[in-house]
Scaffold this motif. Structure first.
Motif, PDB file in Angstrom:
ATOM      1  N   ASP A 156      43.958  54.928  46.297  1.00  0.00           N
ATOM      2  CA  ASP A 156      43.774  53.873  46.501  1.00  0.00           C
ATOM      3  C   ASP A 156      44.452  52.627  45.693  1.00  0.00           C
ATOM      4  O   ASP A 156      45.465  52.922  44.888  1.00  0.00           O
ATOM      5  N   HIS A 157      44.075  51.295  46.050  1.00  0.00           N
ATOM      6  CA  HIS A 157      44.887  50.307  45.470  1.00  0.00           C
ATOM      7  C   HIS A 157      43.750  49.289  44.960  1.00  0.00           C
ATOM      8  O   HIS A 157      43.209  48.408  45.715  1.00  0.00           O
ATOM      9  N   LYS A 158      43.497  49.329  43.744  1.00  0.00           N
ATOM     10  CA  LYS A 158      42.339  48.552  43.338  1.00  0.00           C
ATOM     11  C   LYS A 158      42.464  47.221  43.029  1.00  0.00           C
ATOM     12  O   LYS A 158      41.469  46.407  43.176  1.00  0.00           O
ATOM     13  N   ARG A 159      43.522  46.771  42.664  1.00  0.00           N
ATOM     14  CA  ARG A 159      43.887  45.256  42.337  1.00  0.00           C
ATOM     15  C   ARG A 159      43.885  44.577  43.764  1.00  0.00           C
ATOM     16  O   ARG A 159      44.607  44.999  44.723  1.00  0.00           O
ATOM     17  N   GLY A 174      51.662  44.277  44.038  1.00  0.00           N
ATOM     18  CA  GLY A 174      52.218  44.823  42.940  1.00  0.00           C
ATOM     19  C   GLY A 174      51.050  45.119  41.679  1.00  0.00           C
ATOM     20  O   GLY A 174      51.406  45.148  40.439  1.00  0.00           O
ATOM     21  N   ASP A 175      50.177  45.683  42.386  1.00  0.00           N
ATOM     22  CA  ASP A 175      48.745  45.821  41.478  1.00  0.00           C
ATOM     23  C   ASP A 175      48.600  44.803  40.594  1.00  0.00           C
ATOM     24  O   ASP A 175      48.229  45.166  39.326  1.00  0.00           O
ATOM     25  N   ARG A 176      48.497  43.537  40.941  1.00  0.00           N
ATOM     26  CA  ARG A 176      48.265  42.422  39.916  1.00  0.00           C
ATOM     27  C   ARG A 176      46.956  41.860  40.312  1.00  0.00           C
ATOM     28  O   ARG A 176      46.294  41.790  41.648  1.00  0.00           O
ATOM     29  N   HIS A 214      45.281  40.024  52.749  1.00  0.00           N
ATOM     30  CA  HIS A 214      45.459  41.641  52.628  1.00  0.00           C
ATOM     31  C   HIS A 214      46.570  41.802  51.821  1.00  0.00           C
ATOM     32  O   HIS A 214      47.291  41.009  51.867  1.00  0.00           O
ATOM     33  N   ARG A 215      46.557  42.958  51.171  1.00  0.00           N
ATOM     34  CA  ARG A 215      48.057  43.566  50.481  1.00  0.00           C
ATOM     35  C   ARG A 215      48.950  44.048  51.375  1.00  0.00           C
ATOM     36  O   ARG A 215      48.629  44.587  52.523  1.00  0.00           O
ATOM     37  N   ARG A 216      50.199  43.575  51.342  1.00  0.00           N
ATOM     38  CA  ARG A 216      51.369  43.928  52.053  1.00  0.00           C
ATOM     39  C   ARG A 216      52.123  45.141  51.447  1.00  0.00           C
ATOM     40  O   ARG A 216      53.081  45.462  52.131  1.00  0.00           O
ATOM     41  N   ASP A 217      51.555  45.561  50.335  1.00  0.00           N
ATOM     42  CA  ASP A 217      52.534  46.668  49.676  1.00  0.00           C
ATOM     43  C   ASP A 217      51.606  48.116  49.656  1.00  0.00           C
ATOM     44  O   ASP A 217      51.993  48.849  48.702  1.00  0.00           O
ATOM     45  N   ILE A 218      50.614  48.332  50.697  1.00  0.00           N
ATOM     46  CA  ILE A 218      49.524  49.495  50.515  1.00  0.00           C
ATOM     47  C   ILE A 218      50.835  50.717  50.767  1.00  0.00           C
ATOM     48  O   ILE A 218      51.407  50.599  51.523  1.00  0.00           O
TER      49      ILE A 218
END
Ligand code: AMP
Ligand code: GLY
Length: 421
Positions: free
Chosen positions: A212-215, A219-221, A410-414
């Motif tokens: 998962d990607h929680k942030r 870059g997980d920020r 949305h995040r671009r780095d999943i």
């Protein structure tokens, strides 16, 4: 058979979608569902915290299997009530759900089972907890014992932050009685992964690992969220790491629950930190992850009913896992402001332009006349499979670019740990 899925997110949409493809399922219902589940199932009115109401609906509709999505009704005993009424239910009873519903219960079980996890202390008195934190002088993690909608955990960088967390949880009682007990533990380093198994109380079936990607930000920020995207499989879970997870975590946990006279049935979703090939448990959840379920269901080959019904009935013999696609990846499209406050009711367009190599699970949507509008923080979970993560990512992001609603983020780095570009 008729199946009822309880919940209203993209996890429930993914489960309902997969169940609707089962040759043994005549009709899928969702309670309450969303605009997406309405495309694969019949939405029923009701609230997930109205346990007796759900039992009545299941009896009235002659439901053969109830699949419970979220943790709250599990902890409050929905499965106990369904089973008492003679209805097959997928998920743990309220004792099994304590593995998620009480951090101190779960940490004590890990200790008894010899499961690798961060060193910890349990406190019920605020002044004792504060003294411990002042004397520790190192980064610590403060956790409210009970369910706090994912907000009860603070990874404190210093003493002040840990004290502030204790104040919020124990003195201001921001999460009510969920914070009357706290767990304070060592801070672990590494890569987080999500590992799901399904158990029938005797046997278990391991599902594909996911990450998962929680942030909220690239870059997980930024602040923590319910999850902004996921993919499967994560390369950090090598065959050797997976063997350690099964031998050191899954099997001792299930064996200890059984030895205590409370065999665990349902999904055990272990949140792990992997550091230099060694898995350490962060937490147990006793339901499917969201958005992990979206990629797991996208990869699942064939009928998912035998897995869910087998667990509910206590007999998973003969259920095998086959993965239809080597990889899957999903991207969460969220409302502007999420995970803080956000607007609702924004019209969503472009869903009909998504190519057939992606599937869009709805997280927070509702139908308003002819239009589908946003109704939650996480709005859509755009999912695709592929021969590898790069291909799955390319397909998912192509689909994301065809969908619009005002303020969509949305995040671009999943999948960045696994992608080559
Ligand atoms: P939990 O609900 O216990 O999984 O905690 C929520 C999040 O806090 C996890 O997904 C981790 O990102 C982080 N976390 C929890 N426990 C620890 C720990 N001991 N060390 C580092 N991070 C942690
Ligand atoms: N995606 C994390 C969770 O479902 O808890």
């Amino acid at each position: 058979m008729k199946v009822l899925v309880v919940g209203s997110g993209a996890r429930e949409h993914a489960l309902a979608w997969k169940l609707s493809q089962s040759p043994s399922v005549k009709q899928v219902y969702c309670l309450p569902g969303n605009a997406g589940t309405a495309q694969v199932a019949t939405n029923l009115e009701g609230k997930v915290d109205d346990l007796d109401g759900i039992v009545s609906v299941a009896l009235a509709q002659a439901i053969g299997l109830v699949v419970v999505g979220p943790e709250d009704p599990l902890v409050r005993g929905l499965v106990d009530k369904l089973r008492a009424a003679g209805i097959h239910a997928f998920g743990p009873d309220s004792t099994g759900a304590r593995l998620e519903g009480s951090k101190s219960f779960s940490k004590e079980l890990m200790r008894e089972a010899g499961v690798p996890t961060a060193a910890f202390r349990v406190f019920t008195q605020a002044d004792e907890a504060e003294r411990y934190v002042r004397e520790a002088k190192r980064p610590l993690v403060v956790k409210a014992d009970g369910l706090a909608a994912g907000k009860g955990v603070v990874v404190a960088q210093d003493t002040q932050e840990a004290l502030a967390a204790l104040h919020l949880i124990m003195r201001e009682r921001a999460f009510g009685e969920a914070g009357d007990t706290v767990v304070i533990e060592e801070c672990l380093q590494g890569q987080e992964v999500s590992y799901h198994i399904v158990s029938d109380g005797e046997r278990y079936v391991a599902l594909a690992p996911a990450q998962d990607h929680k942030r909220v930000g690239d870059g997980d920020r930024g602040p923590n969220t319910g999850g902004m995207g996921a993919y499967s499989p994560p390369p950090v879970v090598t065959p050797d790491v997976e063997r350690k997870i099964l031998e050191r975590v899954v099997e001792p946990t299930l064996a200890t629950m059984k030895r205590r006279g409370t065999p665990f049935r349902g999904t055990l979703f272990v949140g792990l930190m992997i550091h230099e090939g060694e898995p350490m448990v962060l937490e147990y959840n006793t339901r499917f992850g969201d958005p992990e379920t979206e990629v797991i269901m996208a990869r699942w080959d064939g009928d998912v009913l035998p897995l869910l019904l087998g667990s509910a009935r206590g007999d998973l013999r003969g259920v095998e896992t086959r993965w239809a696609a080597p990889s899957a990846l999903c991207v969460v499209m969220a409302a502007a402001g999420y995970p803080g406050s956000y607007a609702k009711g924004r019209e969503i367009t472009g869903l009909d332009r998504v190519s057939s190599d992606a599937v869009v699970f709805h997280a927070g949507t509702s139908q308003q006349g002819e239009q589908i509008v946003t109704s939650g923080g996480r709005v859509l979970v755009v999912t695709a499979t592929g021969d590898d993560i790069d291909q799955a990512a390319a397909r998912a992001y192509a689909a994301v670019s065809s969908i619009q609603f005002e303020g969509a983020q949305h995040r671009r780095d999943i999948g960045h740990h696994a992608r080559s570009r």
